[in-house]
Scaffold this motif. Structure first.
Motif, PDB file in Angstrom:
ATOM      1  N   UNK A 127     -10.027   6.009  -5.773  1.00  0.00           N
ATOM      2  CA  UNK A 127     -10.709   5.097  -4.844  1.00  0.00           C
ATOM      3  C   UNK A 127     -12.195   4.957  -5.111  1.00  0.00           C
ATOM      4  N   UNK A 128     -12.778   5.908  -5.826  1.00  0.00           N
ATOM      5  CA  UNK A 128     -14.229   5.895  -6.057  1.00  0.00           C
ATOM      6  C   UNK A 128     -14.609   5.402  -7.451  1.00  0.00           C
ATOM      7  N   UNK A 129     -13.615   5.021  -8.250  1.00  0.00           N
ATOM      8  CA  UNK A 129     -13.923   4.569  -9.614  1.00  0.00           C
ATOM      9  C   UNK A 129     -13.358   3.169  -9.856  1.00  0.00           C
ATOM     10  N   UNK A 130     -13.373   2.324  -8.834  1.00  0.00           N
ATOM     11  CA  UNK A 130     -12.864   0.966  -8.989  1.00  0.00           C
ATOM     12  C   UNK A 130     -13.792   0.151  -9.876  1.00  0.00           C
ATOM     13  N   UNK A 132      -8.919  -0.310   0.580  1.00  0.00           N
ATOM     14  CA  UNK A 132      -8.503   0.070  -0.777  1.00  0.00           C
ATOM     15  C   UNK A 132      -7.038   0.466  -0.696  1.00  0.00           C
ATOM     16  N   UNK A 133      -6.199  -0.212  -1.487  1.00  0.00           N
ATOM     17  CA  UNK A 133      -4.767   0.045  -1.495  1.00  0.00           C
ATOM     18  C   UNK A 133      -4.398   0.884  -2.719  1.00  0.00           C
ATOM     19  N   UNK A 134      -3.227   1.505  -2.685  1.00  0.00           N
ATOM     20  CA  UNK A 134      -2.770   2.289  -3.826  1.00  0.00           C
ATOM     21  C   UNK A 134      -1.284   2.065  -4.047  1.00  0.00           C
ATOM     22  N   UNK A 186      -2.441   4.157  -9.042  1.00  0.00           N
ATOM     23  CA  UNK A 186      -3.580   3.251  -9.207  1.00  0.00           C
ATOM     24  C   UNK A 186      -4.099   2.829  -7.836  1.00  0.00           C
ATOM     25  N   UNK A 187      -5.369   2.459  -7.808  1.00  0.00           N
ATOM     26  CA  UNK A 187      -6.026   2.009  -6.589  1.00  0.00           C
ATOM     27  C   UNK A 187      -6.625   0.628  -6.844  1.00  0.00           C
ATOM     28  N   UNK A 188      -6.556  -0.254  -5.825  1.00  0.00           N
ATOM     29  CA  UNK A 188      -7.089  -1.606  -6.019  1.00  0.00           C
ATOM     30  C   UNK A 188      -7.641  -2.161  -4.717  1.00  0.00           C
ATOM     31  N   UNK A 189      -8.493  -3.157  -4.867  1.00  0.00           N
ATOM     32  CA  UNK A 189      -9.185  -3.732  -3.714  1.00  0.00           C
ATOM     33  C   UNK A 189      -9.422  -5.219  -3.969  1.00  0.00           C
ATOM     34  N   UNK A 190      -9.276  -6.011  -2.933  1.00  0.00           N
ATOM     35  CA  UNK A 190      -9.567  -7.437  -2.987  1.00  0.00           C
ATOM     36  C   UNK A 190     -10.721  -7.725  -2.027  1.00  0.00           C
ATOM     37  N   UNK A 191     -11.785  -8.377  -2.533  1.00  0.00           N
ATOM     38  CA  UNK A 191     -12.937  -8.721  -1.706  1.00  0.00           C
ATOM     39  C   UNK A 191     -13.018 -10.243  -1.591  1.00  0.00           C
ATOM     40  N   UNK A 192     -12.621 -10.812  -0.451  1.00  0.00           N
ATOM     41  CA  UNK A 192     -12.761 -12.263  -0.257  1.00  0.00           C
ATOM     42  C   UNK A 192     -14.241 -12.651  -0.151  1.00  0.00           C
ATOM     43  N   UNK A 217       0.824  -1.198   0.000  1.00  0.00           N
ATOM     44  CA  UNK A 217       0.000   0.000   0.000  1.00  0.00           C
ATOM     45  C   UNK A 217       0.864   1.256   0.000  1.00  0.00           C
ATOM     46  N   UNK A 218       0.543   2.176  -0.900  1.00  0.00           N
ATOM     47  CA  UNK A 218       1.201   3.474  -1.055  1.00  0.00           C
ATOM     48  C   UNK A 218       2.647   3.357  -1.542  1.00  0.00           C
ATOM     49  N   UNK A 219       2.996   2.192  -2.104  1.00  0.00           N
ATOM     50  CA  UNK A 219       4.345   2.019  -2.642  1.00  0.00           C
ATOM     51  C   UNK A 219       4.541   2.907  -3.868  1.00  0.00           C
ATOM     52  N   UNK A 220       5.778   3.315  -4.106  1.00  0.00           N
ATOM     53  CA  UNK A 220       6.107   4.124  -5.275  1.00  0.00           C
ATOM     54  C   UNK A 220       7.181   3.429  -6.093  1.00  0.00           C
TER      55      UNK A 220
END
Length: 487
Positions: A246-249, A292-294, A274-280, A198-201
């Motif tokens: 975060x609002x346009x995934x 939500x990670x970025x 970029x933003x991403x999310x995993x939903x188990x 998360x928040x890596x560059x």
């Protein structure tokens, strides 16, 4: 369980409890339907020639229903219904394997319906799942996929489970290995330990061409871990969402929990966040409050391409010929800029209003043929070259006018009309013709989907990306293609 293939975007094998109900339709020469099951036609009385029957060869048999053309233009319903099954804490998830038998879309559906009061009164049933041919497989090898349906809503009740083949001259559907088993006790916990962090560059983009399509993949590897805390319930699958905020995934589909991570996702740009999310998910439902990670990609050494040059038709050209022998076609040509970094592809934008051009998709070529062009009409177009460095959106908007004079007499007599246009979810088809086939192309004429399912003269377009598309309708009296806009 037998005849199961594990495929991305489908629910797959799970760690369920012991089956409390099982029907595999096996037994050479066995009576069909099996004891306690019922087979009958739907309430509208259509489709009396074909019903559910035993298919397969010893020792592996299954239930199967073939296609049948019926009139009037309504759908036949062929029902096969289970005996009364108690739903409780140890059996609350329906499992079965199913497939259709031919590649292509012919309009069949497998509807799963539940009644708590009657095995034969169709009015008492409620649909709880509907699988179209794309979801069933649409493959030439008729490979079975495993499906599950949560029955927790009927806890401490007894139910009849109906498998209903809905079609008119559709496809054969077959299913097997019906089980009602114990599902997950609760939803899984959140995924954790994301890769990229998360928040890596400075995340490296892989520009190799692993899928051999002659275009750099521009990919990034993604990974994560399941919740391993005390008492956590394991997921069966993960939904993957990605976006530029975060609002346009946007969901990219589901990944089985058995998938070996990391997985590669293609199409990233340099110096972009970029933003991403995993939903188990499991049979009890999805995890809640998922983070939500970025991450931000590397700066890179490549920049977005310079604007394309040498347009044809030339800017401001008039009397541009239309090839009436080839579906009223106009050919477009251009060249890559002689300066700057090379493009990997071009976004093609087109319309009759320079302030509201529609995306027709992208192409790696430097030529495109557009059909259904109108005479005496001014058109506008723009190219947006792209590569891993980004997208050039600042190129000129060119215009030209086609030959001839616009007139209703130049138009092919309408076999059909569509509404609404633009649309978001559905297109309604108004026609007196019998529809034989519906095909959708993107604005560049590239095939998107064929044998589109038509239900009550309506088709779904909700899964299409925003842009301009071509809808081709084949009838007994000819074919016609019209444009529509997906918002």
């Amino acid at each position: 369980m037998k005849k199961i293939t594990l495929i991305l975007m489908a629910l797959v094998s799970f760690n369920f409890g012991t089956a409390q109900f099982l029907e595999d339709f096996n037994g050479a020469g066995a009576a069909f339907p099996p004891a306690g099951w019922a087979v009958y036609d739907g309430a509208n009385g259509l489709g009396t020639t074909v019903q559910w029957a035993q298919a397969g060869t010893d020792p592996e048999f299954r239930a199967q229903c073939l296609w049948e053309a019926v009139t009037p233009m309504m759908s036949a319903e062929d029902w096969i219904v289970s005996p009364l099954i108690p739903i409780n804490s140890t059996q609350n998830v329906l499992l079965f394997d199913a497939t259709d038998l031919n590649a292509g879309e012919f309009g069949s559906e497998l509807s799963i319906r539940i009644s708590t009061t009657s095995q034969t009164d169709t009015t008492t049933f409620v649909e709880i799942e509907n699988l179209n041919e794309a979801e069933l497989g649409n493959n030439t090898n008729a490979v079975f996929t495993s499906f599950n349906v949560n029955l927790a809503a009927y806890l401490n009740q007894s139910v009849y489970i109906a498998f209903v083949h809905v079609q008119n001259d559709g496809d054969a559907i077959t299913f097997d290995n019906v089980e009602v088993v114990q599902g997950a006790a609760s939803v899984p916990g959140n995924a954790n330990t994301p890769t990229p962090a998360d928040m890596a560059t400075g995340i490296i983009i892989d520009t190799s061409d692993a899928n051999a399509d002659n275009v750099p993949d521009n990919s990034i590897q993604f990974g994560w871990m399941a919740d391993g805390s005390l008492g956590a319930v394991a997921p069966d699958e993960y939904e993957f969402l990605l976006g530029d905020s975060p609002t346009t995934l946007v969901s990219l589909g589901t990944v089985p929990a058995t998938t070996t991570l990391p997985i590669a996702i293609r199409g990233f740009f340099y110096n972009t966040t970029y933003y991403w999310q995993i939903i188990p998910k499991n049979t009890a439902g999805p995890a809640t409050n998922n983070p939500v990670w970025s991450f931000t990609t590397e700066m890179g050494t490549i920049t977005a391409p310079d604007a394309a040059i040498n347009p044809f038709p030339a800017d401001m050209a008039t009397n541009v010929p239309i090839d009436t022998a080839n579906s009223d076609q106009v050919t477009f040509l251009w060249s890559a800029a002689a300066t700057g970094d090379a493009p990997e592809a071009y976004g093609f934008f087109f319309g009759t209003d320079p302030a509201a051009l529609n995306s027709l998709g992208s192409t790696t070529a430097t030529t495109v043929d557009l059909t259904n062009m109108l005479p005496g009409t001014t058109y506008y177009w723009q190219l947006q070259p792209r590569n891993v460095g980004g997208i050039n959106t600042t190129g000129p908007v060119w215009q030209f006018m086609t030959e001839g004079t616009a007139s209703v007499n130049d138009q092919v007599e309408n076999l059909f009309t569509i509404s609404p246009n633009p649309t978001t979810d559905f297109l309604n088809i108004q026609t007196e013709e019998i529809i034989n086939n519906v095909t959708i192309y993107n604005g560049l004429g590239q095939l998107i989907t064929e044998n589109v399912e038509v239900k009550n003269n309506q088709i779904k377009v909700n899964t299409l990306s925003a842009g301009l598309y071509l809808l081709k309708l084949d009838t007994d009296n000819g074919s016609q293609t019209v444009q529509f806009i997906k918002k």
